[in-house]
Design a protein around this motif. Structure first.
Motif, PDB file in Angstrom:
ATOM      1  N   ALA A 112       0.841  -1.204   0.000  1.00 22.81           N
ATOM      2  CA  ALA A 112       0.000   0.000   0.000  1.00 22.81           C
ATOM      3  C   ALA A 112       0.876   1.253   0.000  1.00 22.81           C
ATOM      4  O   ALA A 112       0.565   2.246   0.662  1.00 22.81           O
ATOM      5  N   PHE A 113       1.959   1.181  -0.713  1.00 24.01           N
ATOM      6  CA  PHE A 113       2.878   2.313  -0.823  1.00 24.01           C
ATOM      7  C   PHE A 113       2.350   3.357  -1.798  1.00 24.01           C
ATOM      8  O   PHE A 113       1.532   3.059  -2.672  1.00 24.01           O
ATOM      9  N   ASP A 114       2.898   4.570  -1.665  1.00 26.25           N
ATOM     10  CA  ASP A 114       2.574   5.674  -2.564  1.00 26.25           C
ATOM     11  C   ASP A 114       3.335   5.593  -3.880  1.00 26.25           C
ATOM     12  O   ASP A 114       2.766   5.717  -4.955  1.00 26.25           O
ATOM     13  N   ARG A 115       4.645   5.452  -3.757  1.00 23.80           N
ATOM     14  CA  ARG A 115       5.538   5.621  -4.902  1.00 23.80           C
ATOM     15  C   ARG A 115       5.704   4.321  -5.688  1.00 23.80           C
ATOM     16  O   ARG A 115       5.924   3.262  -5.102  1.00 23.80           O
ATOM     17  N   ALA A 116       5.625   4.455  -6.995  1.00 24.04           N
ATOM     18  CA  ALA A 116       5.725   3.276  -7.855  1.00 24.04           C
ATOM     19  C   ALA A 116       7.081   2.585  -7.713  1.00 24.04           C
ATOM     20  O   ALA A 116       7.160   1.356  -7.755  1.00 24.04           O
ATOM     21  N   GLU A 117       8.141   3.382  -7.525  1.00 23.02           N
ATOM     22  CA  GLU A 117       9.466   2.771  -7.353  1.00 23.02           C
ATOM     23  C   GLU A 117       9.485   1.866  -6.121  1.00 23.02           C
ATOM     24  O   GLU A 117      10.093   0.791  -6.126  1.00 23.02           O
ATOM     25  N   LYS A 119       6.847   0.442  -4.756  1.00 23.65           N
ATOM     26  CA  LYS A 119       6.018  -0.739  -5.033  1.00 23.65           C
ATOM     27  C   LYS A 119       6.865  -1.819  -5.691  1.00 23.65           C
ATOM     28  O   LYS A 119       6.787  -3.001  -5.343  1.00 23.65           O
ATOM     29  N   ARG A 120       7.702  -1.407  -6.653  1.00 18.76           N
ATOM     30  CA  ARG A 120       8.483  -2.396  -7.390  1.00 18.76           C
ATOM     31  C   ARG A 120       9.494  -3.109  -6.490  1.00 18.76           C
ATOM     32  O   ARG A 120       9.577  -4.332  -6.496  1.00 18.76           O
ATOM     33  N   LEU A 123       7.695  -5.542  -4.122  1.00 14.79           N
ATOM     34  CA  LEU A 123       7.271  -6.786  -4.782  1.00 14.79           C
ATOM     35  C   LEU A 123       8.471  -7.705  -5.012  1.00 14.79           C
ATOM     36  O   LEU A 123       8.395  -8.916  -4.779  1.00 14.79           O
ATOM     37  N   GLU A 124       9.578  -7.109  -5.476  1.00 19.31           N
ATOM     38  CA  GLU A 124      10.768  -7.925  -5.741  1.00 19.31           C
ATOM     39  C   GLU A 124      11.311  -8.547  -4.455  1.00 19.31           C
ATOM     40  O   GLU A 124      11.662  -9.737  -4.421  1.00 19.31           O
ATOM     41  N   SER A 139      -2.223  -0.574  -8.153  1.00 20.79           N
ATOM     42  CA  SER A 139      -1.648   0.333  -9.141  1.00 20.79           C
ATOM     43  C   SER A 139      -2.773   1.080  -9.844  1.00 20.79           C
ATOM     44  O   SER A 139      -3.585   0.464 -10.534  1.00 20.79           O
ATOM     45  N   GLY A 140      -2.837   2.396  -9.600  1.00 24.34           N
ATOM     46  CA  GLY A 140      -3.827   3.199 -10.304  1.00 24.34           C
ATOM     47  C   GLY A 140      -5.123   3.334  -9.537  1.00 24.34           C
ATOM     48  O   GLY A 140      -5.958   2.428  -9.550  1.00 24.34           O
ATOM     49  N   ASP A 167      -2.589   8.407 -12.264  1.00 24.86           N
ATOM     50  CA  ASP A 167      -1.474   8.841 -11.424  1.00 24.86           C
ATOM     51  C   ASP A 167      -2.012   9.807 -10.382  1.00 24.86           C
ATOM     52  O   ASP A 167      -2.947  10.582 -10.663  1.00 24.86           O
TER      53      ASP A 167
END
Lengths: 196, 66
Positions: A112-117, A119-120, A123-124, A139-140, A167
């Protein structure tokens, strides 16, 4: 007081044995946590470094007298008002990739993070540490309306909810953010109940 | 042949990497997560992780907001 009397038969006992980590307690995470507590999930690990700000109140599960408080502490108080027996592990910190291994008590992760970086990398890191455990990501969720564009996509142990395009620079509306949060919670509950 | 997002069919060639596939798909999104046969491929591996023929690939676009 039995608040779970109207739950889906058989679900409560399963959920009370489960632990969910919620990474980020903002628009998604705070509302996911409330839905999980109401469903009867027994233990939550809440992770967030931030404090409640006035402009959070248009979509996050906080109130005016929470402003200035750490989000994990304020959210814990609200969750205990719903379910006093809930087990809460509060981690008031910025989650880093190296911290993910310390989430081993969790059966499932809600991203439930803000920043897409962020999130990635989350997940990794989760898939590297716990490849057999579910992660429910998002996402979105920005803007207004377009409910029909919000969907659930699955691959392996990753399940992702959202419209996969909007976004947050569009602005954030509670109704749409909560739609995605509710979908994340619903999918999480499904995984927790159906997995032996 | 590689099936991307349960929709697009992309011709496969020997030695095809995740990065090759993203190039063939003209993916312009910077922030994505890629799964090959339901296993996540870390970004640092895109240039050398080879995709087997017949693989199912899922590309998630990651948008800001949470």
């Amino acid at each position: 007081m039995d608040i779970f009397a109207r739950n889906v038969p058989g679900s409560t006992a399963l959920l009370q044995r489960r632990t969910v980590a919620v990474a980020g307690c903002g628009g998604l995470g705070s509302n996911v946590a409330v839905a999980l507590a109401r469903a009867g999930v027994g233990h939550l690990i809440l992770i967030d470094h931030d404090v409640v700000a006035p402009d959070n109140l248009n979509r996050q599960h906080f109130f005016r007298d929470d402003v200035g408080r750490p989000k994990v502490a304020a959210l814990a108080d609200h969750l205990r008002r719903i379910q006093p027996a809930i087990g809460l592990d509060l981690r008031e910190r910025t989650l880093q990739p190296a911290d993910v291994a310390a989430l081993g008590a969790a059966d499932l992760l809600v991203e439930a993070f803000d920043r897409a970086e962020a999130k990635r990398w989350l997940l990794e890191a989760w898939c590297r540490e716990f490849p057999e455990r579910w992660v429910i990501a998002a996402s979105g969720l920005a803007g207004i309306g377009r409910s029909e564009e919000i969907r659930v996509r699955r691959s392996g142990r990753i399940i992702m909810c959202g419209d996969f395009a909007s976004d947050q620079t569009e602005g954030l509306c509670a109704a749409r953010v909560l739609l995605v949060a509710a979908m994340q919670a619903n999918v999480a509950i499904e995984c927790l109940v159906e997995e032996p | 042949m590689i099936l991307v997002n349960d929709r697009d069919r992309v011709p496969w060639h020997a030695g095809m990497t995740v990065q090759d596939l993203l190039g063939a798909m003209n993916y312009t999104y910077v922030l994505i997560t890629v799964m090959v046969d339901d296993v996540l491929v870390p970004q640092e591996d895109y240039h050398h992780r080879e995709i087997p023929d017949g693989a199912r690939v899922t590309v998630f676009h990651l948008a800001h907001g949470g």
